[in-house]
Design a protein around this motif. Structure first.
Motif, short mmCIF file in Angstrom:
data_model
loop_
_atom_site.label_atom_id
_atom_site.label_comp_id
_atom_site.label_asym_id
_atom_site.label_seq_id
_atom_site.Cartn_x
_atom_site.Cartn_y
_atom_site.Cartn_z
N PRO A 4 0.83 -1.21 0.00
CA PRO A 4 0.00 0.00 0.00
C PRO A 4 0.87 1.27 0.00
CG PRO A 4 -0.75 -1.55 1.68
CD PRO A 4 0.55 -2.08 1.15
N ASP A 5 0.36 2.34 -0.57
CA ASP A 5 1.12 3.59 -0.68
C ASP A 5 1.71 4.04 0.65
OD1 ASP A 5 0.70 3.81 -3.40
OD2 ASP A 5 -0.99 5.19 -3.21
N ARG A 6 0.96 3.92 1.72
CA ARG A 6 1.43 4.41 3.02
C ARG A 6 2.59 3.58 3.58
NH1 ARG A 6 -2.89 1.43 3.63
NH2 ARG A 6 -2.98 -0.15 5.26
N GLU A 7 2.85 2.41 2.97
CA GLU A 7 3.92 1.55 3.44
C GLU A 7 5.16 1.56 2.55
OE1 GLU A 7 2.50 -2.39 4.32
OE2 GLU A 7 0.74 -1.60 5.37
N THR A 8 5.17 2.39 1.53
CA THR A 8 6.34 2.45 0.65
C THR A 8 7.50 3.11 1.37
OG1 THR A 8 5.82 4.62 -0.28
CG2 THR A 8 4.86 2.68 -1.40
N PHE A 9 8.68 2.84 0.88
CA PHE A 9 9.90 3.45 1.41
C PHE A 9 9.79 4.97 1.40
CE2 PHE A 9 14.27 4.97 0.31
CZ PHE A 9 14.87 4.69 1.52
N VAL A 10 9.27 5.51 0.32
CA VAL A 10 9.14 6.96 0.16
C VAL A 10 8.15 7.53 1.19
CG1 VAL A 10 8.47 8.80 -1.43
CG2 VAL A 10 9.77 6.85 -2.26
N ALA A 11 7.02 6.88 1.39
CA ALA A 11 6.04 7.34 2.37
C ALA A 11 6.62 7.28 3.78
CB ALA A 11 4.77 6.51 2.28
N ARG A 12 7.38 6.24 4.05
CA ARG A 12 7.99 6.11 5.39
C ARG A 12 9.03 7.20 5.63
NH1 ARG A 12 7.52 0.48 7.93
NH2 ARG A 12 5.63 -0.26 6.92
N ILE A 13 9.77 7.58 4.62
CA ILE A 13 10.72 8.70 4.78
C ILE A 13 9.95 9.97 5.10
CG2 ILE A 13 12.30 10.24 3.56
CD1 ILE A 13 13.37 7.85 2.07
N GLU A 14 8.90 10.22 4.35
CA GLU A 14 8.08 11.42 4.57
C GLU A 14 7.50 11.42 5.98
OE1 GLU A 14 4.42 12.20 2.15
OE2 GLU A 14 5.71 13.79 1.36
N ASP A 16 5.52 18.49 9.11
CA ASP A 16 5.70 19.81 8.51
C ASP A 16 5.07 19.81 7.12
OD1 ASP A 16 6.60 22.09 7.18
OD2 ASP A 16 8.61 21.97 8.03
N PRO A 17 4.10 20.72 6.86
CA PRO A 17 3.45 20.71 5.55
C PRO A 17 4.42 21.04 4.40
CG PRO A 17 2.68 22.56 6.89
CD PRO A 17 3.57 21.72 7.75
N GLY A 18 5.60 21.56 4.71
CA GLY A 18 6.58 21.86 3.68
C GLY A 18 7.40 20.65 3.25
N VAL A 19 7.24 19.53 3.97
CA VAL A 19 7.98 18.31 3.64
C VAL A 19 7.14 17.47 2.70
CG1 VAL A 19 8.94 16.17 4.54
CG2 VAL A 19 9.25 18.30 5.81
N HIS A 20 7.70 17.17 1.53
CA HIS A 20 6.99 16.36 0.55
C HIS A 20 8.01 15.50 -0.18
CE1 HIS A 20 3.93 15.13 -2.26
NE2 HIS A 20 4.73 15.46 -3.26
N CYS A 21 7.74 14.22 -0.26
CA CYS A 21 8.62 13.28 -0.97
C CYS A 21 7.94 12.80 -2.24
CB CYS A 21 8.96 12.09 -0.08
SG CYS A 21 9.87 12.50 1.39
N GLU A 22 8.69 12.73 -3.31
CA GLU A 22 8.21 12.22 -4.59
C GLU A 22 8.86 10.87 -4.85
OE1 GLU A 22 6.08 13.52 -6.90
OE2 GLU A 22 5.67 15.28 -5.66
N ALA A 56 8.74 9.89 8.62
CA ALA A 56 9.83 10.07 9.58
C ALA A 56 10.30 11.52 9.66
CB ALA A 56 11.00 9.16 9.20
N LEU A 57 10.13 12.26 8.58
CA LEU A 57 10.55 13.67 8.58
C LEU A 57 9.57 14.57 9.32
CD1 LEU A 57 11.94 13.98 4.96
CD2 LEU A 57 13.24 13.94 7.09
N GLY A 58 8.42 14.04 9.66
CA GLY A 58 7.47 14.79 10.48
C GLY A 58 6.27 15.29 9.72
#
Length: 92
Positions: free
Chosen positions: A12-22, A28-34, A24-26
């Motif tokens: 699932p999207d919420r379990e991807t490596f990228v989602a987990r990095i996002e 903050d609405p300014g944090v976005h991972c692609e 973990a970064l908190g």
């Protein structure tokens, strides 16, 4: 940036490596991972995407996920490198 492990279509999207990095970064609405993971890609493909697709967007950081197995077993064409061994952007 990476191959099928980063693309992560099998979870699932919420379990991807990228989602987990996002996550973990908190919050903050300014944090976005692609997610720039594409199945079957290797280091030369990823170099091309970083140079031509990612860097023009001026990211604060790029995380490159390499798998020691198939990412380094692929044969790289000699025409893709200059005399010093640097990848040629024009190769793509």
């Amino acid at each position: 940036m990476g191959d099928s492990l980063t693309e992560a279509l099998q979870v699932p999207d919420r379990e991807t490596f990228v989602a987990r990095i996002e996550q973990a970064l908190g919050t903050d609405p300014g944090v976005h991972c692609e997610n720039f993971g594409i199945s079957g890609s290797g280091p030369l493909d990823e170099y091309h995407r970083i140079r031509h697709d990612v860097l023009p967007t001026h990211p604060d950081a790029v995380v490159l996920c390499l798998f020691p197995g198939n990412d380094f077993l692929d044969a790289c064409p000699e025409a893709a490198f200059d005399e010093q061994g640097r990848p040629l952007g024009e190769f793509f």
